[in-house]
Design an enzyme around this catalytic site. Structure first.
Site, short mmCIF file in Angstrom:
data_model
loop_
_atom_site.label_atom_id
_atom_site.label_comp_id
_atom_site.label_asym_id
_atom_site.label_seq_id
_atom_site.Cartn_x
_atom_site.Cartn_y
_atom_site.Cartn_z
N ASP A 21 102.72 -3.80 141.35
CA ASP A 21 103.20 -3.10 140.16
C ASP A 21 103.74 -1.73 140.57
O ASP A 21 103.03 -0.95 141.18
CB ASP A 21 102.02 -2.94 139.18
CG ASP A 21 102.38 -2.06 138.00
OD1 ASP A 21 103.58 -2.00 137.63
OD2 ASP A 21 101.46 -1.44 137.43
N ASN A 23 105.49 0.38 138.23
CA ASN A 23 105.67 1.33 137.12
C ASN A 23 104.40 1.59 136.32
O ASN A 23 104.44 2.17 135.23
CB ASN A 23 106.82 0.88 136.19
CG ASN A 23 106.47 -0.42 135.48
OD1 ASN A 23 105.48 -1.07 135.80
ND2 ASN A 23 107.29 -0.80 134.51
N ASP A 25 102.33 -0.32 134.63
CA ASP A 25 101.93 -1.05 133.42
C ASP A 25 100.87 -2.13 133.72
O ASP A 25 100.49 -2.89 132.83
CB ASP A 25 103.15 -1.65 132.70
CG ASP A 25 103.86 -2.70 133.53
OD1 ASP A 25 103.45 -2.94 134.69
OD2 ASP A 25 104.83 -3.31 133.02
N ASP A 29 105.99 -6.50 139.48
CA ASP A 29 107.38 -6.50 139.04
C ASP A 29 108.35 -6.75 140.20
O ASP A 29 107.96 -6.78 141.37
CB ASP A 29 107.72 -5.20 138.30
CG ASP A 29 107.10 -3.99 138.97
OD1 ASP A 29 107.32 -3.81 140.18
OD2 ASP A 29 106.38 -3.22 138.29
N ASP A 98 111.02 -20.90 140.25
CA ASP A 98 110.31 -21.99 139.63
C ASP A 98 111.23 -22.59 138.57
O ASP A 98 111.88 -21.86 137.83
CB ASP A 98 109.04 -21.45 138.95
CG ASP A 98 107.83 -22.32 139.21
OD1 ASP A 98 107.88 -23.49 138.79
OD2 ASP A 98 106.86 -21.85 139.81
N ASP A 199 108.56 -27.69 138.63
CA ASP A 199 107.27 -27.79 137.95
C ASP A 199 107.06 -29.13 137.24
O ASP A 199 107.98 -29.65 136.60
CB ASP A 199 107.22 -26.67 136.88
CG ASP A 199 105.87 -26.53 136.24
OD1 ASP A 199 104.93 -26.13 136.94
OD2 ASP A 199 105.75 -26.82 135.03
N GLU A 256 106.63 -30.38 142.42
CA GLU A 256 105.21 -30.58 142.14
C GLU A 256 105.07 -31.98 141.54
O GLU A 256 105.45 -32.20 140.39
CB GLU A 256 104.72 -29.52 141.14
CG GLU A 256 103.24 -29.62 140.88
CD GLU A 256 102.80 -28.92 139.61
OE1 GLU A 256 101.66 -28.46 139.56
OE2 GLU A 256 103.59 -28.86 138.64
N HIS A 328 98.91 -21.00 142.93
CA HIS A 328 98.47 -20.28 141.72
C HIS A 328 97.65 -21.14 140.76
O HIS A 328 97.19 -20.64 139.74
CB HIS A 328 99.71 -19.74 141.00
CG HIS A 328 100.54 -20.86 140.42
ND1 HIS A 328 101.21 -21.77 141.22
CD2 HIS A 328 100.78 -21.24 139.15
CE1 HIS A 328 101.82 -22.66 140.45
NE2 HIS A 328 101.58 -22.35 139.19
N ASP A 329 97.53 -22.44 141.05
CA ASP A 329 96.74 -23.33 140.19
C ASP A 329 95.41 -23.71 140.82
O ASP A 329 94.67 -24.52 140.26
CB ASP A 329 97.50 -24.65 139.96
CG ASP A 329 98.70 -24.49 139.05
OD1 ASP A 329 98.73 -23.54 138.25
OD2 ASP A 329 99.62 -25.34 139.15
#
Ligand code: TEU
Ligand code: CA
Length: 557
Positions: A21, A23, A25, A29, A98, A199, A256, A328-329
């Site tokens: 990140d 900025n 938040d 990003d 993706d 995906d 996938e 990520h899964d």
């Protein structure tokens, strides 16, 4: 086999929300990604896969797209994306995105128009079906829990969703819809994208009769993937997609794919496959529970070894698959595939070596290169992932106590892979100066990039060596095209294989056991290419491998 530009490449998956990140938040990003391209280049990465960065309500972390042509404001702007493409190109790196086209977000314009006129043109972009006596059209259970059917307000109709209700499935039988998707894919390829990670692609083919199936749970529902497993005809849709898009650009595609008919592999990959490659999930499905995460079995070393060997041999005849230990899964590979005594830097290096030198395209998931592990979760409130919240409920409904249900989620949650990248040992692991969107793994003080930069024996520096050996001009052909030959597969705790091409033979040998194991060497050793314990010499005929030791050895062939 025809040689392709991507055969010898090494890929890296970025989960943008958790990468860096810039900025404050609390959300990673595009600027963050751009600023780390040199870091990735130095690691040896060629292809970067970005998990979804399109505009999205983030019900399923961007896998619910509301505009395929915009970048989510959380991540930045289209100008920044173009800058990322250009900066990657300068470094001879490729960006793939993706491609989520089984479903879109319920906030997508198409779906909003469909709701506004359930008998109109846009309703046919989705699956709108009449209910049965006030009930859903059939008994399918969605991946994230509950029925696959959601009422269309103000009508007797329902719409179909295999994932969350905010992710309505797109109707691939509609040629107009297909064309719109193809146009979108080509628009991105025109921009200079190198390809896509695709995906949930098996889900695009539906059995249009939507037959009711035998219930497989106490809710009276049946897992929707059972329909995917039994329906024929996906090949036509996939060829249509390929011919109208990827093929025209020589794009790299990695799909996938779950629930594929094993004997159809040659239609999916290889010279004329629907895709360049698909992920090899065979080791991951070993911990599929029958009912959910709460009855997920632990990984058994023997089964794991057998599974990888079998899979490598099957694929070799046909094409290339993409090898991962995590994404990520999935929970972190170190916490899953290594025995408890091996969840340290030696074991992490060993697991990485075994995975990255397999035949196939290695995909490294962010943080894997520093040995990130599952986080410690103290309550269900700490999770964000929609799947985890559902699995927690499934576990408690099955009679588990809250703490047992929590421990199932701790082990299997997708959020284990989604905690922010650990850059240094300052506040929030250097990921953000704000409040991170998901908790930081408390182990960041010891596991982080900066600390590892300064330690020549770190996991990070080891991964750099490992990748550079795989890519070194002298060995590259063997690691890319060389045959995979398992060895010592009956020796307890040993995972080993040769990679052989012409007169080059490389032995990759590791000991997953707690005790030292002695093996006889079948070939004299010419050179130690890599050792996670800094071995400098090796005796002639036999080898005593320490617990969690791995060696990469060039043999006299
Ligand atoms: O995953 C597809 C999929 O089949 C998942 O249900 C997967 O089995 C599960 O996440 C494992 O716990 C893809 C994406 O990778 C995933 O992040 C998305 O949530 C899903 O599609 C919907 O787009
Ligand atoms: Ca940010």
């Amino acid at each position: 086999m025809k040689k392709k530009w991507w055969h010898d490449k090494v890929a890296y998956q970025i989960y943008p929300k958790s990468f860096l990140d810039t900025n404050g938040d609390g959300i990673g990003d595009l600027r963050g990604i751009i600023s780390k391209l040199d870091y990735l280049k130095e690691l040896g990465i060629d292809i970067i896969w970005l998990s979804p960065i399109y505009q999205s309500p983030f019900v399923d972390q961007g896998y619910d797209i509301s505009d395929y042509y915009s970048i989510a404001a959380e991540f930045g702007t289209m100008d920044e994306f173009d800058e990322l493409l250009a900066e990657a190109k300068k470094r001879d790196m490729y960006i793939i995105m993706d491609l989520v086209i089984n479903h879109c977000s319920d906030k997508h314009e198409w779906f909003q128009k469909a709701l506004a006129n359930p008998d109109g043109e846009y309703a046919d972009y989705f699956y709108f079906r009449d209910g049965k006596n006030g009930n859903p059209p059939n008994n399918y259970r969605s991946y994230f829990g509950g029925s696959c059917w959601e009422p269309v307000p103000g009508t007797d109709k329902y719409y179909f969703h295999m994932f969350a209700k905010e992710q309505p499935d797109l109707n691939w039988e509609n040629p107009l819809l297909r064309q719109k998707l193809f146009d979108m894919v080509n628009w991105w390829l025109e921009k200079g994208l190198a390809g896509f990670r695709i995906d949930a692609i098996m889900n695009i083919k539906k059995d249009l009769d939507f037959p009711t199936l035998e219930p497989d749970g106490s809710d009276g529902l049946s897992s929707c993937w059972r329909m995917i497993e039994s329906v024929d005809g996906i090949g036509e849709l996939l060829e249509d997609l390929k011919k109208n898009t990827f093929e025209r650009y020589d794009a790299f595609t990695v799909a996938e794919v779950f629930n594929m008919n094993k004997d159809e592999l040659n239609q999916f990959i290889g010279d004329n496959g629907h895709f360049s490659t698909i992920f090899d999930f065979s080791a991951h499905t070993l911990s599929d529970g029958i009912h959910g995460w709460y009855d997920a079995p632990d990984i058994d070393f023997k089964k794991w070894r057998e599974t990888i060997i079998k899979s490598q041999i099957e694929i070799e005849q046909i094409g290339f698959e993409a090898n991962i230990i995590e994404n990520h899964d999935e929970p972190r590979g170190v916490s899953r595939f290594l025995p408890e005594y091996g969840r340290n830097s030696d074991g992490t290096k060993m697991l990485g070596t075994i995975s990255i030198l397999l035949r196939g395209i290695p995909f490294i998931y962010q943080g894997q290169e520093i040995g990130m592990q599952n986080a410690i979760w103290n309550s269900i409130e700490e999770f964000n992932d929609i799947n985890t919240i559902d699995q927690y409920q499934i576990a408690t409904e099955a009679g588990l106590t809250d703490s047992q249900a929590l421990s199932a989620c701790c082990k299997m949650s997708r959020d284990n892979a989604r905690t922010p990248m650990q850059w240094n040992n300052s506040i929030n692991a250097g990921f953000t100066i704000g409040t991170p969107w998901l908790k930081i793994n408390p182990n960041y003080k010891s596991i982080n990039v900066e600390t590892q930069e300064h330690n020549p024996d770190s996991v990070l520096n080891y991964y750099r060596k490992l990748i550079s050996i795989r890519k070194s001009p002298y060995y590259k052909e063997t690691f890319t095209y060389g045959e995979f030959i398992p060895v010592y597969e009956n020796t307890e705790n040993i995972m080993a294989y040769y990679r052989v091409l012409d007169n080059q033979r490389i032995l990759i040998v590791s000991n997953f056991g707690k005790e030292t194991v002695s093996i006889d060497l079948n070939y004299p050793i010419k050179k130690i290419l890599l050792s996670n314990m800094n071995r400098a010499t090796i005796s002639m005929n036999s080898l005593n491998l320490n617990s969690c030791e791995v060696l990469v050895l060039e043999c006299d062939n």
